[in-house]
Design an enzyme around this catalytic site. Structure first.
Site, PDB file in Angstrom:
ATOM      1  CB  ALA A  19      -0.939  -0.004   1.200  1.00 33.51           C
ATOM      2  N   GLY A  22       2.079   1.487  -3.426  1.00 32.35           N
ATOM      3  CA  GLY A  22       0.905   1.683  -4.262  1.00 32.35           C
ATOM      4  C   GLY A  22       0.348   3.083  -4.225  1.00 32.35           C
ATOM      5  CG  ASP A  23       0.018   7.187  -1.503  1.00 32.07           C
ATOM      6  OD1 ASP A  23      -1.190   7.461  -1.638  1.00 32.07           O
ATOM      7  OD2 ASP A  23       0.890   8.035  -1.254  1.00 32.07           O
ATOM      8  CB  SER A  24       4.299   6.342  -5.231  1.00 26.61           C
ATOM      9  OG  SER A  24       4.706   6.977  -4.056  1.00 26.61           O
TER      10      SER A  24
END
Length: 131
Positions: A19, A22-24
């Site tokens: 996560a 995954g944010d980036s």
């Protein structure tokens, strides 16, 4: 299918780490979609990105994608969604935050597998369904 990121097995990365990455990945995909749709006008790009760059919007996108995910993608999404984080933002519910975390984990997993095109396809499909 593209090649995995060298030296990293996507299935061995912890859920909250997925996560985090995954944010980036999600943000880059979102900005790419904005660029495609708004032809590079900065104000339009920013307005679009802000609309979908929060846990509530990500949760709605994740909900819209449930039927589009493969079994393997769904397993990764659920792994991210069910990960217990220390805190959640004050701007959304715990449920929204967890669903957003699941989406981010899925984006990172696809990126690490070398399948950014699939991550982009899913995010764009989700945006279309929530607009």
């Amino acid at each position: 299918m593209a090649q995995e990121i060298k030296g990293i097995s996507p299935d061995s990365v912890a859920s909250l780490t997925l996560a985090y990455v995954g944010d980036s990945v999600y943000e880059l995909i979102l900005r790419t979609i904005a660029l495609r749709r708004h032809n590079g006008r900065p104000n339009d790009l920013n307005t679009f990105a802000k609309k979908y760059s929060n846990a509530q919007a990500q949760a709605r996108i994740a909900d819209a994608l449930i039927d589009a995910m493969t079994e393997e993608e769904m397993a990764v999404y659920k792994r991210g969604r069910n990960a217990k984080s220390v805190s959640a933002p004050h701007t959304c519910t715990i449920s929204e935050y967890r669903r957003a975390t699941g989406l981010e984990a899925l984006c990172a997993w696809l990126y690490l597998k070398g399948d950014v095109a699939r991550a982009e396809q899913l995010v764009e499909m989700g945006i279309e369904q929530v607009q």
